[in-house]
Design a protein around this motif. Structure first.
Motif, mmCIF file in Angstrom:
data_model
loop_
_atom_site.group_PDB
_atom_site.id
_atom_site.type_symbol
_atom_site.label_atom_id
_atom_site.label_comp_id
_atom_site.label_asym_id
_atom_site.label_seq_id
_atom_site.Cartn_x
_atom_site.Cartn_y
_atom_site.Cartn_z
ATOM 1 N N CYS A 59 4.604 21.015 8.921
ATOM 2 C CA CYS A 59 4.525 20.596 10.331
ATOM 3 C C CYS A 59 5.263 19.277 10.552
ATOM 4 C CB CYS A 59 3.068 20.479 10.775
ATOM 5 S SG CYS A 59 2.249 22.081 10.930
ATOM 6 N N ALA A 60 5.100 18.333 9.643
ATOM 7 C CA ALA A 60 5.791 17.049 9.768
ATOM 8 C C ALA A 60 7.300 17.228 9.651
ATOM 9 C CB ALA A 60 5.284 16.065 8.703
ATOM 10 N N ALA A 61 7.742 18.069 8.728
ATOM 11 C CA ALA A 61 9.178 18.321 8.565
ATOM 12 C C ALA A 61 9.743 18.979 9.819
ATOM 13 C CB ALA A 61 9.424 19.204 7.337
ATOM 14 N N PHE A 62 9.009 19.920 10.390
ATOM 15 C CA PHE A 62 9.458 20.586 11.616
ATOM 16 C C PHE A 62 9.554 19.584 12.760
ATOM 17 C CE2 PHE A 62 8.638 23.027 15.522
ATOM 18 C CZ PHE A 62 9.694 23.925 15.448
ATOM 19 N N SER A 63 8.563 18.713 12.865
ATOM 20 C CA SER A 63 8.566 17.689 13.908
ATOM 21 C C SER A 63 9.754 16.745 13.733
ATOM 22 C CB SER A 63 7.252 16.903 13.871
ATOM 23 O OG SER A 63 7.273 15.860 14.811
ATOM 24 N N ASN A 64 10.021 16.323 12.511
ATOM 25 C CA ASN A 64 11.170 15.456 12.235
ATOM 26 C C ASN A 64 12.483 16.152 12.593
ATOM 27 O OD1 ASN A 64 9.464 13.476 11.277
ATOM 28 N ND2 ASN A 64 9.729 14.037 9.137
ATOM 29 N N MET A 121 0.836 -1.175 0.000
ATOM 30 C CA MET A 121 0.000 0.000 0.000
ATOM 31 C C MET A 121 0.886 1.246 0.000
ATOM 32 S SD MET A 121 -3.104 0.631 2.516
ATOM 33 C CE MET A 121 -3.394 2.173 3.258
ATOM 34 N N ALA A 122 0.602 2.160 -0.908
ATOM 35 C CA ALA A 122 1.403 3.369 -1.036
ATOM 36 C C ALA A 122 1.102 4.334 0.103
ATOM 37 C CB ALA A 122 1.109 4.040 -2.375
ATOM 38 N N ARG A 123 2.140 4.973 0.539
ATOM 39 C CA ARG A 123 2.001 5.944 1.617
ATOM 40 C C ARG A 123 1.563 7.280 1.032
ATOM 41 N NH1 ARG A 123 6.942 7.668 5.548
ATOM 42 N NH2 ARG A 123 5.739 9.055 6.836
ATOM 43 N N GLN A 124 0.573 7.902 1.665
ATOM 44 C CA GLN A 124 0.079 9.177 1.162
ATOM 45 C C GLN A 124 1.097 10.277 1.457
ATOM 46 O OE1 GLN A 124 -3.643 10.357 2.848
ATOM 47 N NE2 GLN A 124 -3.953 12.014 1.396
ATOM 48 N N ARG A 125 1.370 11.096 0.466
ATOM 49 C CA ARG A 125 2.335 12.188 0.621
ATOM 50 C C ARG A 125 1.646 13.389 1.240
ATOM 51 N NH1 ARG A 125 6.753 13.523 -2.705
ATOM 52 N NH2 ARG A 125 8.043 12.040 -1.683
ATOM 53 N N LEU A 126 2.309 13.989 2.199
ATOM 54 C CA LEU A 126 1.785 15.198 2.824
ATOM 55 C C LEU A 126 2.079 16.399 1.943
ATOM 56 C CD1 LEU A 126 2.986 14.586 6.499
ATOM 57 C CD2 LEU A 126 0.714 14.194 5.551
ATOM 58 N N THR A 127 1.192 17.364 1.977
ATOM 59 C CA THR A 127 1.399 18.596 1.222
ATOM 60 C C THR A 127 1.042 19.794 2.092
ATOM 61 O OG1 THR A 127 -0.843 18.527 0.316
ATOM 62 C CG2 THR A 127 0.877 17.494 -1.009
#
Length: 120
Positions: A13-18, A1-7
């Motif tokens: 927010c995800a990049a900041f959290s990482n 199952m392909a992972r949905q890409r965030l936009t």
């Protein structure tokens, strides 16, 4: 199952959290990073106080930020090499040595900038 890409905002927010996870990992696992953070914490107010112009302040603080950036990249190289394997290999040693040399040059560059700015 392909992972949905965030936009959009979700991706930011995800990049900041990482990024925060990465900073916490560096603080927890890397003594050199902790030492350089202490250098940054001591040097930043000093650089802001000693710099006589915006450019001087930016140089004095900017080179300290650069040291942290280079240390993080060196840590990433070392973690990647270690993930591949712990056995001794010429290319692995070279990669780690090159990362270490980059940190040394960043520290030397910071020292040089501080000396040139402060010795008027």
């Amino acid at each position: 199952m392909a992972r949905q890409r965030l936009t959009g905002t979700a991706r930011i927010c995800a990049a900041f959290s990482n990024s925060l996870v990465g900073l916490r990992a560096a603080w927890k696992h890397e003594e050199a990073f902790r030492q350089e953070c202490l250098l940054f914490l001591a040097g930043t107010p000093l650089g802001l106080w000693l710099g006589q112009s915006g450019v001087e302040r930016a140089l004095l603080v900017g080179v300290l930020v650069n040291v942290l950036i280079v240390e993080l990249l060196n840590t990433a190289v070392e973690a990647t090499v270690d993930r591949i394997g712990y056995e001794r290999h010429e290319l692995s040693a070279r990669a780690k040595d090159l990362g270490s040399a980059a940190v040394l040059l960043a520290l030397a560059g910071a020292g040089l900038v501080w000396a040139l700015v402060l010795i008027r």
